[in-house]
Design a protein around this motif. Sequence first.
Motif, PDB file in Angstrom:
ATOM      1  N   PHE A   1       0.949  -1.236  -0.053  1.00 40.08           N
ATOM      2  CA  PHE A   1       0.041   0.066  -0.004  1.00 40.08           C
ATOM      3  C   PHE A   1       0.795   1.128  -0.056  1.00 40.08           C
ATOM      4  CE2 PHE A   1      -2.057   3.624   2.110  1.00 40.08           C
ATOM      5  CZ  PHE A   1      -3.490   3.521   1.324  1.00 40.08           C
TER       6      PHE A   1
ATOM      7  N   TYR B   1       1.020   4.022  -2.766  1.00 36.08           N
ATOM      8  CA  TYR B   1       0.600   5.189  -2.569  1.00 36.08           C
ATOM      9  C   TYR B   1       1.857   6.392  -2.969  1.00 36.08           C
ATOM     10  CZ  TYR B   1      -1.577   9.171  -0.248  1.00 36.08           C
ATOM     11  OH  TYR B   1      -2.244  10.294  -0.143  1.00 36.08           O
TER      12      TYR B   1
ATOM     13  N   SER C   1      -4.159   2.303  -4.722  1.00 37.91           N
ATOM     14  CA  SER C   1      -3.047   1.605  -3.717  1.00 37.91           C
ATOM     15  C   SER C   1      -3.547   0.819  -2.858  1.00 37.91           C
ATOM     16  CB  SER C   1      -2.582   2.806  -2.770  1.00 37.91           C
ATOM     17  OG  SER C   1      -2.208   3.948  -3.519  1.00 37.91           O
ATOM     18  N   PHE C   2      -5.108   0.947  -2.504  1.00 40.23           N
ATOM     19  CA  PHE C   2      -5.508  -0.141  -1.592  1.00 40.23           C
ATOM     20  C   PHE C   2      -5.719  -1.438  -2.371  1.00 40.23           C
ATOM     21  CE2 PHE C   2      -9.173  -2.696   0.343  1.00 40.23           C
ATOM     22  CZ  PHE C   2      -8.831  -2.598   1.508  1.00 40.23           C
TER      23      PHE C   2
ATOM     24  N   ALA D   1      -2.508  -3.271  -3.000  1.00 42.80           N
ATOM     25  CA  ALA D   1      -2.167  -3.933  -1.509  1.00 42.80           C
ATOM     26  C   ALA D   1      -2.990  -5.102  -1.139  1.00 42.80           C
ATOM     27  CB  ALA D   1      -2.499  -2.952  -0.691  1.00 42.80           C
TER      28      ALA D   1
ATOM     29  N   TRP E   1     -14.018  -0.978  -2.152  1.00 42.31           N
ATOM     30  CA  TRP E   1     -12.845  -1.856  -1.298  1.00 42.31           C
ATOM     31  C   TRP E   1     -13.301  -2.924  -0.796  1.00 42.31           C
ATOM     32  CZ3 TRP E   1     -10.245   2.650   2.037  1.00 42.31           C
ATOM     33  CH2 TRP E   1      -9.429   3.347   1.169  1.00 42.31           C
TER      34      TRP E   1
END
Length: 183
Positions: A18, A22, A103-104, A107, A168
């Motif tokens: 992440f 990011y 980014s999430f 990850a 998410w």
Amino acid sequence: MKKYFILYKPFLLFLGKFLLTYLLLTYIYQSYLGQFDVKKLELDGFTKTVAQQTKDLMLFFDCDVKSSPNIKEPAVNLFYNQKHIVRVIEGCNALSVIILFVSFIIAFSGKLKSTVLYIIGGSILIHILNVSRIALLCVLIYYYPSQQHLLHGVLFPLFIYGVVFLLWIIWVNKFSKYATKTA
């Protein structure tokens, strides 16, 4: 120490991926923004596009809307019913939200194809919702100017981040490598 690394390995891998994603995407975005001279009131192209798409959306719904460059800061002014209502600045383009979303997802990545498609689809959805958000803000602030802080500072961020959070949750439960497969 090795025991703790093994115990918390999934969390540490998530956190590392992440943060790396990011920071990399933020660096790329900041490098892009660095091409524009704020002192000369230069506004980045993506923010101009967001302002234009907002205007186009409002015109599609037959709204009386006009736009013009802001003469005091890098921004685009939007006028609704001949009244200046909002200014679209770099922070209004939702790219920071998209960077957070991407980014999430990376990850918690899954298969490459589904990860890439989800990132593209989610980013487009966030962009469309953001343009709609700005258009709706113009109309609502016109009719309810005393509620500007509530609309701009509370309700609409809550909505956008709420959608990102739902995306998410869907990702983690349906597509990531951690999703449970049921027959």
